[in-house]
Design an enzyme around this catalytic site. Structure first.
Site, PDB file in Angstrom:
ATOM      1  N   ASP A  32      -5.181  -3.534   0.743  1.00  0.00           N
ATOM      2  CA  ASP A  32      -4.153  -3.859   1.260  1.00  0.00           C
ATOM      3  C   ASP A  32      -3.169  -2.831   1.766  1.00  0.00           C
ATOM      4  OD1 ASP A  32      -1.675  -5.307   1.512  1.00  0.00           O
ATOM      5  OD2 ASP A  32      -1.421  -5.939  -0.270  1.00  0.00           O
ATOM      6  N   SER A  66       4.286 -10.715  -1.137  1.00  0.00           N
ATOM      7  CA  SER A  66       4.410  -9.822   0.308  1.00  0.00           C
ATOM      8  C   SER A  66       6.056  -9.870   0.409  1.00  0.00           C
ATOM      9  CB  SER A  66       3.728 -10.766   1.370  1.00  0.00           C
ATOM     10  OG  SER A  66       3.601  -9.966   2.428  1.00  0.00           O
ATOM     11  N   HIS A 105      -4.830  -8.367   1.131  1.00  0.00           N
ATOM     12  CA  HIS A 105      -3.596  -9.071   1.312  1.00  0.00           C
ATOM     13  C   HIS A 105      -3.961 -10.411   1.867  1.00  0.00           C
ATOM     14  CE1 HIS A 105       0.597  -8.633   1.476  1.00  0.00           C
ATOM     15  NE2 HIS A 105       0.792  -9.546   2.381  1.00  0.00           N
TER      16      HIS A 105
END
Length: 419
Positions: free
Chosen positions: A359, A201, A389
């Site tokens: 995501d 991320s 995610h």
């Protein structure tokens, strides 16, 4: 009167179900578990908002406090062995690299005349949350160190609101250069030809940016041989890519939350959130965004047809520039690695890019994988059709998902074969 308790119970049950339930794509497995996980995240954020309104805490501080309390509760319920947090023989120590706090995981094998792999790991959390010292990051790094005979260095870079861009990047870059130095490699018996940088991320953002800078630095004799990016966030110009729109209400990273993280990181007034969501900050009126730059994140050319679907690009002719035009970080490749030129990408190490169908950051990762490939870099894109995610981190009770276990296994297997 006897009906009153039943009516109240029914009303509360319906209200709770309404709060918990959100529509999920059929492909997502264990949807109710994800809904319950999302309830925890939403409740944490709403509690933080309430504390801010009452004037008793700041938003990020409240979220950190709540999540730390949850981690402590889980640690208290589980033994280290059942949580997967202890790997016999893995030595864990906290130190600093070039003044940056890091946690070092040393495997039991090698180190005495035998060179080992090295991996610099950068945790996610929107440049505002998280630590590599607790929870799933600690568990994953212990396992990686043990299973792959790897010296893992987890970077504890500074976070918002204490700092903004480019401080987190500079922290990670300083730690990376120190990690690659001859003194450190000798101390930990690391093979100079088998050193990786990785992150998930926001950590994937920092890992990609650091990999670009290290690859282009001619003063360094040893560079990263691979980069492994887990659903990385890579650009802040287009918040209307197909994945941002398709997955804007899919847990656990909502579209508005990701844009919120970006504004915090870049030091932008949060009142500009609605403008960012409408792509007003990247309108044609912004002369700083050249056609060449726009081509570097043109999803109509970079994404496969199955992900473009019937979506249309949103590039407003005019927008409210103001603060945006005076914000150099918006177009800085250290913040948005996807904006790097092909000549920079061509120098990057071979890459592993993990993406998830559900995501908002899916298209960032897919476009980066495509641009790296076009620049001549060897790329493995590990795409999970049932992924969302954060799933990579959900591998231990009570937040374990089958897709998370598969994603972690795929990541470890790729590193085993390529590092």
């Amino acid at each position: 009167m006897r009906l009153l308790p039943a009516a109240v119970t029914l009303s509360l049950t319906v209200a709770l179900a309404y709060y918990v339930y959100i529509p999920m794509p059929d492909a997502i497995q264990e949807p109710w578990k994800l809904m319950l996980l999302d309830v925890g995240f939403r409740a944490t954020m709403q509690l933080a908002s309430l504390k801010v309104w009452l004037g008793v805490d700041n938003y990020i501080g409240s979220i950190r406090q709540t999540t730390a309390g949850f981690d402590s509760m889980v640690e208290g319920l589980l033994s280290p062995e059942s949580a997967g947090g202890v790997m016999p023989g893995v030595k864990v120590s906290d130190t600093t690299f070039a003044g940056v706090p890091v946690r070092v995981y040393e495997p039991p094998a090698g180190g005495e005349g035998h060179l080992r792999r090295g991996l610099l790991f950068i945790h996610g959390g929107g440049w505002a949350l998280g630590t590599g010292k607790k929870g799933p990051y600690d568990t994953i790094n212990r396992r990686l160190s043990d299973e792959l005979n790897t010296v893992v260095v987890s970077v504890e870079y500074r976070l918002y609101p204490e700092v903004h861009f480019p401080v987190p990047y500079l922290d990670c870059l300083a730690a990376a250069k120190h990690f690659l130095s001859p003194e450190v490699r000798a101390r930990y018996a690391i093979d100079p030809e088998r050193v990786a940088v990785s992150g998930d991320s926001a950590g994937g953002n920092l890992a990609a940016a650091v990999a670009q800078e290290i690859s282009s630095d001619e003063t360094l004799s040893v560079k990263f041989s691979v980069q492994a990016l887990i659903y990385p966030v890579l650009q802040a110009l287009d918040f209307n890519t197909p994945s941002y729109l398709q997955n804007q209400k899919i847990p656990i990273l909502y579209r508005t939350l990701m844009v919120h993280f970006w504004l915090q990181y870049l030091g932008v007034d949060l009142s500009l959130l609605s403008q960012a969501l409408a792509n007003n900050h990247s309108s044609l009126e912004n002369s700083n965004i050249t056609p060449e730059l726009r081509a570097r994140l043109d999803w109509t050319a970079l994404l496969p047809p199955k992900h473009k679907r019937d979506h249309k690009p949103l590039i407003p002719k005019t927008g409210s520039l103001g603060t945006w035009k005076e914000l150099p970080g918006l177009l800085d490749v250290r913040a948005s690695p996807l904006l790097a030129g092909s000549e920079v990408l061509a120098k990057c190490p071979r890459a592993y890019v993990l993406t998830c169908e559900y995501d908002v950051l899916r298209d960032d990762g897919l476009m980066y994988a495509r641009r790296l490939q076009d620049a001549g870099v060897s790329v493995t894109n590990d795409h999970y059709e049932d992924g969302f995610h954060g799933c990579f981190s959900f591998v231990t009770w009570p937040m374990e998902f089958d897709v998370g276990k598969r994603a972690l296994r795929g990541y470890l297997d790729w590193l085993q074969d390529n590092l």
